[in-house]
Design a protein around this motif. Structure first.
Motif, mmCIF file in Angstrom:
data_model
loop_
_atom_site.group_PDB
_atom_site.id
_atom_site.type_symbol
_atom_site.label_atom_id
_atom_site.label_comp_id
_atom_site.label_asym_id
_atom_site.label_seq_id
_atom_site.Cartn_x
_atom_site.Cartn_y
_atom_site.Cartn_z
ATOM 1 N N LYS A 1 5.639 7.964 -3.754
ATOM 2 C CA LYS A 1 6.019 6.985 -2.738
ATOM 3 C C LYS A 1 4.889 6.703 -1.760
ATOM 4 O O LYS A 1 4.545 5.555 -1.494
ATOM 5 N N THR A 2 4.292 7.762 -1.228
ATOM 6 C CA THR A 2 3.222 7.574 -0.247
ATOM 7 C C THR A 2 2.019 6.891 -0.879
ATOM 8 O O THR A 2 1.355 6.055 -0.244
ATOM 9 N N THR A 3 1.729 7.225 -2.118
ATOM 10 C CA THR A 3 0.622 6.561 -2.814
ATOM 11 C C THR A 3 0.896 5.079 -2.945
ATOM 12 O O THR A 3 0.001 4.246 -2.735
ATOM 13 N N ALA A 4 2.127 4.719 -3.248
ATOM 14 C CA ALA A 4 2.477 3.302 -3.360
ATOM 15 C C ALA A 4 2.289 2.597 -2.017
ATOM 16 O O ALA A 4 1.760 1.487 -1.956
ATOM 17 N N VAL A 5 2.699 3.255 -0.929
ATOM 18 C CA VAL A 5 2.540 2.664 0.394
ATOM 19 C C VAL A 5 1.059 2.453 0.701
ATOM 20 O O VAL A 5 0.654 1.408 1.219
ATOM 21 N N ARG A 6 0.243 3.421 0.388
ATOM 22 C CA ARG A 6 -1.183 3.314 0.686
ATOM 23 C C ARG A 6 -1.838 2.189 -0.115
ATOM 24 O O ARG A 6 -2.746 1.520 0.381
ATOM 25 N N VAL A 7 -1.388 2.008 -1.322
ATOM 26 C CA VAL A 7 -1.914 0.895 -2.115
ATOM 27 C C VAL A 7 -1.498 -0.431 -1.483
ATOM 28 O O VAL A 7 -2.310 -1.343 -1.311
ATOM 29 N N LEU A 8 -0.227 -0.541 -1.113
ATOM 30 C CA LEU A 8 0.270 -1.777 -0.512
ATOM 31 C C LEU A 8 -0.401 -2.069 0.827
ATOM 32 O O LEU A 8 -0.575 -3.225 1.203
ATOM 33 N N ALA A 9 -0.795 -1.015 1.546
ATOM 34 C CA ALA A 9 -1.423 -1.179 2.851
ATOM 35 C C ALA A 9 -2.950 -1.267 2.763
ATOM 36 O O ALA A 9 -3.624 -1.202 3.788
ATOM 37 N N THR A 10 -3.475 -1.406 1.553
ATOM 38 C CA THR A 10 -4.915 -1.552 1.271
ATOM 39 C C THR A 10 -5.714 -0.289 1.562
ATOM 40 O O THR A 10 -6.949 -0.335 1.636
ATOM 41 N N LEU A 11 -5.048 0.853 1.726
ATOM 42 C CA LEU A 11 -5.761 2.098 1.990
ATOM 43 C C LEU A 11 -6.242 2.761 0.712
ATOM 44 O O LEU A 11 -7.119 3.633 0.749
ATOM 45 N N LEU A 12 -5.677 2.399 -0.419
ATOM 46 C CA LEU A 12 -6.090 2.883 -1.729
ATOM 47 C C LEU A 12 -6.151 1.712 -2.699
ATOM 48 O O LEU A 12 -5.359 0.770 -2.584
ATOM 49 N N LYS A 13 -7.080 1.777 -3.653
ATOM 50 C CA LYS A 13 -7.129 0.774 -4.706
ATOM 51 C C LYS A 13 -6.425 1.318 -5.946
ATOM 52 O O LYS A 13 -6.673 2.455 -6.348
ATOM 53 N N PRO A 14 -5.557 0.526 -6.551
ATOM 54 C CA PRO A 14 -4.876 1.001 -7.763
ATOM 55 C C PRO A 14 -5.845 1.071 -8.937
ATOM 56 O O PRO A 14 -6.838 0.329 -8.979
ATOM 57 N N ASP A 15 -5.557 1.953 -9.871
ATOM 58 C CA ASP A 15 -6.356 2.021 -11.093
ATOM 59 C C ASP A 15 -6.022 0.859 -12.017
ATOM 60 O O ASP A 15 -6.876 0.396 -12.786
ATOM 61 N N ALA A 16 -4.782 0.409 -11.947
ATOM 62 C CA ALA A 16 -4.331 -0.719 -12.772
ATOM 63 C C ALA A 16 -3.139 -1.358 -12.085
ATOM 64 O O ALA A 16 -2.540 -0.785 -11.181
ATOM 65 N N GLY A 17 -2.785 -2.565 -12.532
ATOM 66 C CA GLY A 17 -1.679 -3.283 -11.936
ATOM 67 C C GLY A 17 -2.144 -4.116 -10.755
ATOM 68 O O GLY A 17 -3.336 -4.183 -10.431
ATOM 69 N N SER A 18 -1.189 -4.762 -10.107
ATOM 70 C CA SER A 18 -1.520 -5.633 -8.973
ATOM 71 C C SER A 18 -0.435 -5.547 -7.911
ATOM 72 O O SER A 18 0.695 -5.152 -8.191
ATOM 73 N N ALA A 19 -0.791 -5.932 -6.686
ATOM 74 C CA ALA A 19 0.172 -5.966 -5.592
ATOM 75 C C ALA A 19 -0.217 -7.077 -4.630
ATOM 76 O O ALA A 19 -1.402 -7.336 -4.404
ATOM 77 N N ARG A 20 0.795 -7.728 -4.074
ATOM 78 C CA ARG A 20 0.567 -8.809 -3.128
ATOM 79 C C ARG A 20 1.470 -8.648 -1.916
ATOM 80 O O ARG A 20 2.621 -8.245 -2.046
ATOM 81 N N ILE A 21 0.934 -8.978 -0.762
ATOM 82 C CA ILE A 21 1.693 -9.016 0.479
ATOM 83 C C ILE A 21 1.686 -10.466 0.958
ATOM 84 O O ILE A 21 0.618 -11.028 1.224
ATOM 85 N N GLY A 22 2.860 -11.080 1.017
ATOM 86 C CA GLY A 22 2.931 -12.477 1.429
ATOM 87 C C GLY A 22 2.096 -13.396 0.562
ATOM 88 O O GLY A 22 1.573 -14.407 1.045
ATOM 89 N N GLY A 23 1.945 -13.059 -0.705
ATOM 90 C CA GLY A 23 1.180 -13.885 -1.628
ATOM 91 C C GLY A 23 -0.291 -13.551 -1.703
ATOM 92 O O GLY A 23 -1.033 -14.164 -2.481
ATOM 93 N N HIS A 24 -0.762 -12.569 -0.905
ATOM 94 C CA HIS A 24 -2.179 -12.220 -0.863
ATOM 95 C C HIS A 24 -2.423 -10.899 -1.599
ATOM 96 O O HIS A 24 -1.751 -9.893 -1.330
ATOM 97 N N ASP A 25 -3.398 -10.892 -2.488
ATOM 98 C CA ASP A 25 -3.705 -9.713 -3.289
ATOM 99 C C ASP A 25 -4.272 -8.603 -2.405
ATOM 100 O O ASP A 25 -5.182 -8.844 -1.604
#
Length: 337
Positions: free
Chosen positions: A51-75
């Motif tokens: 869970k915390t890893t997912a939050v950090r990825v969404l908050a731009t604190l970590l880069k994912p190894d694969a996949g994508s995420a957007r906040i308000g349409g922004h990568d």
């Protein structure tokens, strides 16, 4: 307090196939999330679930190894700077400078966000009033109570009018009255148009606030639905009856068994509980109790608790997760976004 503009056609949060590994540990293993604007999301799972890893990825604190995420349409990777302008983050521990006053803390953050001095002071005054901290505005933060510090910390995350707010256990350590106050603040944030990602150790908090819950275990999403829909996963509802006269407990038990045809349990002194498949049983029980002149002080029909949902989905209750198994494989269960 209007939030920052985002693409109105885009989800507030969208993740597809997020993967992240730390050495031999697969923290995220293809996590998908979809959060509508103006809602509260809770993500449920034991510690170490990802869970915390997912939050950090969404908050731009970590880069994912694969996949994508957007906040308000922004990568979150390609447009990380813009994403940071759209989000606010409140951690588990107060991050304000204790030597500075409430006003100085908020003005400093405003200036770091490129607000003019006048705009930063105006925003600080607005937030201090909103969080009922105006009288303490000029006092050093070290003189604040725990609840006041949490409110100041949350105010700090809102200086930039974020469209998405990450709240990590915002009510930990607060007494029940202050927790209720914080719940009202969270609801107000959403009423103003923001989207909230909530983490909490209090199951009733998630039940009271979250519009939707995503369950993550071992880095994978294993369930995603509304709290009520998730409760139905464990199978139907429970009917509880407490006779006013304890001497008539056996009579009430016989009525419940006859109407439901199911085993009747007694988890507490003077209380009877039985599993039912629908609402019809309630009416039948009320009629039979009245016919038998059997007065009750408690009669309720309710869905299973979130704790029962946790156990059904992960095989561990909240208490078991908190204690951890002898092998050390499980830890405290919590809701996080």
């Amino acid at each position: 307090m209007p939030v920052q503009h985002t693409d109105p056609a885009a989800p507030a949060i969208e993740a597809r196939g997020l993967t992240k590994r730390f050495g031999d540990t697969q923290a995220l293993d293809g996590v998908d999330l979809h959060v509508a604007p103006g809602t509260i999301l809770g993500v449920l799972g034991p510690n170490g679930a990802g869970k915390t890893t997912a939050v950090r990825v969404l908050a731009t604190l970590l880069k994912p190894d694969a996949g994508s995420a957007r906040i308000g349409g922004h990568d979150v990777v390609a447009d990380a700077a813009r994403v940071r302008q759209l989000i606010g983050l409140t951690g588990q521990y107060a991050s304000v400078d204790e030597a500075l006053s409430g006003t100085q803390n908020l003005v400093m953050i405003g200036r770091l966000l490129d607000l003019s001095g006048r705009a930063a002071r105006a925003r600080a005054a607005e937030l201090l009033a909103w969080f009922d901290l105006t009288e303490a505005a000029d006092r050093p933060a070290r003189t604040y109570s725990g609840g006041m510090r949490r409110r100041l910390d949350l105010a700090a995350s809102l200086v930039g009018r974020p469209a998405v707010v990450f709240l990590d256990e915002p009510t930990t350590g607060l007494d029940p009255a202050k927790r209720d106050d914080m719940w009202n603040v969270v609801r107000a944030i959403v009423a103003d148009g923001a989207t909230v990602l909530l983490t909490t150790q209090y199951l009733e908090e998630a039940d009271a606030l979250a519009d939707r819950i995503t369950v993550i275990d071992r880095g994978r999403v294993i369930a995603d639905d509304t709290p009520d829909a998730l409760k139905r996963v464990v199978g139907g509802q429970t009917l509880s009856v407490r006779p006013a006269d304890p001497a008539r407990l056996a009579d009430a038990e016989a009525i419940l068994r006859e109407i439901t045809g199911a085993p009747v349990g007694s988890p507490g002194a003077g209380v009877l509980k039985v599993a039912v498949s629908g609402d019809e049983a309630m009416s039948a029980v009320v009629a039979r109790l009245a016919a038998a002149s059997l007065t009750v002080t408690e009669l309720s029909l309710h869905l299973p608790s979130l704790d029962e949902v946790f156990f059904s989905l992960t095989g561990r209750s909240d208490d078991e997760a908190a204690a951890g198994p002898p092998t050390g494989g499980g830890q405290r269960m919590e809701l996080v976004a």
